[in-house]
Design a protein around this motif. Structure first.
Motif, short mmCIF file in Angstrom:
data_model
loop_
_atom_site.label_atom_id
_atom_site.label_comp_id
_atom_site.label_asym_id
_atom_site.label_seq_id
_atom_site.Cartn_x
_atom_site.Cartn_y
_atom_site.Cartn_z
N ILE A 140 34.05 80.88 14.62
CA ILE A 140 35.14 79.96 14.95
C ILE A 140 36.38 80.31 14.14
N THR A 141 36.16 80.58 12.84
CA THR A 141 37.30 80.85 11.95
C THR A 141 38.01 82.14 12.35
N ILE A 142 37.23 83.14 12.80
CA ILE A 142 37.86 84.40 13.24
C ILE A 142 38.79 84.13 14.41
N ARG A 143 38.30 83.33 15.32
CA ARG A 143 39.09 83.02 16.51
C ARG A 143 40.28 82.13 16.17
N ASN A 144 40.03 81.19 15.27
CA ASN A 144 41.06 80.19 14.99
C ASN A 144 41.10 79.95 13.48
N GLU B 295 40.94 75.38 7.29
CA GLU B 295 41.74 74.46 6.49
C GLU B 295 40.92 73.21 6.21
N PRO B 296 41.10 72.66 5.00
CA PRO B 296 40.27 71.50 4.63
C PRO B 296 40.36 70.35 5.62
N ASP B 297 41.58 70.05 6.08
CA ASP B 297 41.68 68.88 6.95
C ASP B 297 41.00 69.12 8.29
N GLN B 298 41.08 70.37 8.78
CA GLN B 298 40.38 70.69 10.03
C GLN B 298 38.87 70.55 9.85
N LEU B 299 38.39 71.04 8.71
CA LEU B 299 36.95 70.93 8.45
C LEU B 299 36.53 69.47 8.39
N MET B 300 37.39 68.65 7.75
CA MET B 300 37.07 67.23 7.66
C MET B 300 36.99 66.61 9.05
N ARG B 301 37.94 67.00 9.90
CA ARG B 301 37.93 66.49 11.28
C ARG B 301 36.64 66.90 11.98
N VAL C 61 43.19 67.69 -2.40
CA VAL C 61 42.98 68.96 -1.69
C VAL C 61 42.69 68.72 -0.21
N LEU C 62 41.85 67.73 0.05
CA LEU C 62 41.34 67.55 1.41
C LEU C 62 42.32 66.81 2.30
N GLU C 63 43.33 66.17 1.67
CA GLU C 63 44.33 65.39 2.40
C GLU C 63 43.76 64.12 3.01
#
Lengths: 386, 366
Positions: free
Chosen positions: B25-29, B34-40, B163-165
């Motif tokens: 997923i990270t390679i593609r996008n 990013e921490p906030d994306q991971l949190m989502r 950090v995580l916002e």
């Protein structure tokens, strides 16, 4: 010994199926009374035809499901096989009676291949039937969603007659379903592979130790289950006049067929049960649905009643079956009887199990105790010397 | 080196799968890391993971719970209808939902334990009955929207974290549930659940109150379905299709996590990781623009492949279990023997068929 066990066996086997049919009679009596209270006749020709029609589709699916459950697996892919076969058949027929034979052959053939894949995944890749067929169902669903946007094809009038005509109050589709049930019952009771299905479902290890190739019955059961589901799909296509990608999932045939099989007295763990019990279970569902329709029960309430009846009906007789299963290898257990009905091929399991089980358990403990004994002796010897 | 071995082993396979998927997923996008994306992402997985944790208890105890999806739907509809816009009702209804969940679990467990009906059938019946009752109550179309403060549980969170916002509440709840589950499974009661799933006879001889252990697994699964329902009210809103199919997703996640259907084997963290892997797979298919209609098919292939991988590497030795099949006269010795057997049969030699396995075992003993 053989005669005695044979007599006891027939008594017990009768038991399980007889209870199902007693339950069916109970449901019919209660249903008839309820229907009578609203001033309708339960036993009118029209009503009986409705019930028998209601039995046919679920009946096909449940017959196949019985075979799979008997050998200790499950098939959750049936709804998608049903939809796929209805679409394939309707697309190939294109309203032309000349194509009927080809369409039926293709639909059943594709279903057989799906069943073969299921069986190979279960036996060769050792994936639990639950997961294997759940995954296979998703794969077929992906194919259906991608290639079909809605109903498709058309079924010629000649083929629609299968779903529409009847002999007196008995629809042709139900007659075909009962004929398939008879074939399946003969297959289970009279053929070698049929008996092996019971043996593998009862105890795969013991079946293997007594010389059965345990993979083959499981694969065959999956193939037959998918073919039976395809028959249900063909029947639905003949009723609707078109193929539909959602006809299988809408009916909820996966879980309902499993419920009907268990309702018919077949053990979910496999190894015990009969086709006729399953037909009884299907009939109970059909009568229940019919009575609720006549009484105009709220469609959502129907699900509540159905859920309660499934649990209650199974509760009536499972307790005893569990007890029976537990006593299987004990003194007077039913192991010899059950394997007895699997014919001469499967008679080996009982002695084999009797001899292998202690073998596996005892040497360990005797050796251990012997070792302890020795060390104890050594200790005393040492003590003596000092 | 050891870590690599663990990852390749079936026990760690789900973590390997999860890492591969997340990397893909990270390679593609790249923004995904990013921490906030991971949190989502975790926020989206939380309800599924909590349902999977609940399902884990039931499956490791040797049963199924098919009623979880319906219970999630029921709880969502209950929250929508009973709370409405009246915030003061939030707490009483919340308590009612937990009690309702516990009662459903209790009914499931008691029927399975005392009436000896297979759990597949009991929970299937419960699934039909619950869904029917909910639709009957709401007339087929769930309406109502709970107060915003209640929905914040599922959609809100702590903002402006260094950090995580943003830390969603559901991530915290998932962490708490997972922590409790791990702690619970380490306690004697948790071990008893595994023992019961592995071998009911031995567990009974060892003095476990089978019915209560079994019933408590159903209560736990129903409570976790309740928690998932509460999160989903906020995240997805009130709709009769919320929670549909969750029972199968949960079972799939649990099995992906290497938990053996039939009970007795598996780790609760791996079950939760299975849920993450499944959701990561969906996300990946999204990012790679796979036609949505093919997603199901790919999901099916991956499930079969993942389970086949762990199943062929280490065969479940459930069917080879001798103790249940042969109650020999010396009953007093059996629990002990069963215990040593479970202890000494490490997954290493579980792959071999039983007779051979026993031979090596005996040689080792000598």
């Amino acid at each position: 010994m053989n005669a005695v066990s044979a007599r006891r066996r027939s008594g017990r086997r009768l038991d399980s199926t007889v209870i199902v049919y007693l339950a069916l009679i109970g449901v019919i009596v209660i249903g008839a009374i309820l229907v009578a209270t609203v001033g309708r006749s339960f036993f009118s020709a029209g009503n009986i035809r409705d019930i028998l029609t209601g039995m046919s589709v679920l009946g096909f699916v449940a017959i196949g499901q019985t075979l799979v459950i008997l050998c200790g697996s499950l098939d959750l892919s049936v709804p998608y096989v049903i939809s796929l076969s209805s679409l394939l058949a309707a697309d190939i027929m294109k309203g032309n009676p000349a194509n009927i034979a080809a369409a039926v052959a293709v639909a059943l053939g594709v279903a057989a291949l799906i069943g073969l894949a299921n069986g190979l995944i279960v036996t060769k890749l050792k994936v639990h039937g639950f997961i294997a067929t759940l995954g296979m169902g998703l794969i077929i669903k992906g194919y259906l969603d991608t290639n079909y946007k809605g109903t498709s094809g058309s079924v010629p009038w000649e083929f629609q007659l299968i779903g529409a005509t009847g002999i007196g109050p008995v629809p042709v589709s139900t007659v075909i379903m009962l004929a398939v049930a008879l074939l399946a019952a003969l297959f289970l009771n009279r053929t070698r592979v049929g008996n092996h299905i019971y043996a593998v479902g009862g105890n795969e290890q013991v079946a293997r130790l007594s010389g059965i190739r345990t993979a083959n019955p499981v694969i065959l059961a999956h193939v037959l289950c998918s073919v039976a589901a395809a028959m249900a799909g063909l029947l639905l296509a003949s009723r609707l006049g078109v193929g539909s990608p959602t006809v299988g999932t809408q009916g909820g045939y996966d879980l309902l067929s499993i419920a009907a099989v268990v309702l018919g007295g077949t053990l979910l763990a496999g190894g015990r049960g009969s086709i006729w019990g399953t037909i009884g279970g299907v009939a109970i569902f059909a009568v229940l649905d019919n009575v609720m329709s006549v009484l105009q029960v709220n469609p959502f309430m129907k699900d509540v009643v159905r859920g309660i009846v499934i649990v209650a009906a199974v509760a009536v007789y499972t307790g005893r079956q569990v007890e029976r299963r537990r006593a299987r290898f004990g003194p007077g257990g039913s192991a010899t009887e059950r394997e007895g009905d699997a014919g001469p091929d499967a008679q080996a399991p009982a002695p084999a199990s009797a001899s292998t089980q202690p073998d596996s358990a005892q040497p360990e403990s005797t050796q251990q105790s012997a070792a302890q004994h020795n060390s104890a002796q050594l200790d005393t010897n040492v003590g003596d010397r000092s | 080196m050891n870590a690599v071995k663990t990852l390749v082993s079936p026990r760690g396979a789900v973590f390997l799968l999860l890492i591969v998927l997340l990397v893909a997923i990270t390679i593609r996008n790249p923004g995904f890391a990013e921490p906030d994306q991971l949190m989502r992402f975790i926020q989206r997985v939380a309800p599924v993971a909590i349902v999977a944790i609940g399902q884990y208890f039931v499956i490791v105890g040797g049963e199924f719970d098919l009623s979880m999806g319906s219970l999630v739907t029921a709880q969502v509809v209950i929250a929508g209808n009973l709370i409405g816009q009246d915030e003061s009702r939030s707490i009483p209804v919340l308590i009612f939902m937990f009690v309702f969940g516990a009662v459903i679990g209790l009914i499931n467990g008691v029927i399975v334990s005392f009436l000896k009906v297979p759990s597949f059938i009991v929970t299937l019946g419960m699934m039909l009955a619950l869904l029917g009752a909910v639709f009957y109550w709401t007339g087929g179309a769930a309406t109502g929207n709970p107060a915003d403060s209640f929905r914040q549980i599922g959609r809100g969170g702590i903002r402006d974290v260094p950090v995580l916002e943003f830390i969603p509440w559901s991530v915290l709840i998932l962490a708490v549930v997972l922590g409790l589950a791990v702690w619970f499974m380490k306690r004697p009661f948790g071990r008893t659940i595994i023992a019961l799933g592995d071998n009911p006879t031995v567990a009974k001889y060892a003095g476990a109150r089978s019915w209560w252990v079994k019933t408590s697994t159903f209560i736990l699964s129903s409570l976790s379905a309740t928690v998932a329902g509460i999160l989903l009210v906020g995240y997805a809103g009130v709709h009769p299709s919320v929670g549909r199919g969750y029972e199968f997703i949960a079972i799939t996640a649990v099995v992906l996590g290497g938990v053996v259907l039939g009970g007795g084997r598996g780790w609760v963290v791996a079950a939760a990781a299975g849920a993450f892997a499944l959701e990561a797979l969906f996300t990946l298919l999204n990012f790679y623009d796979v036609p949505s209609t093919w997603r199901d098919a790919i999901q099916g292939v991956i499930i079969i492949a993942a389970v086949a991988y762990s199943a062929t590497t280490v065969r479940s030795r459930r069917r080879a279990r001798p103790a249940q099949a042969s109650p020999t006269p010396e009953k007093e010795e059996r629990p002990m023997e069963g215990a040593t057997r479970t202890a000494t049969h490490t997954p290493l030699n579980a792959g071999s068929a039983h007779p051979e396995g026993d031979k090596t075992h005996n040689q080792g003993g000598l």
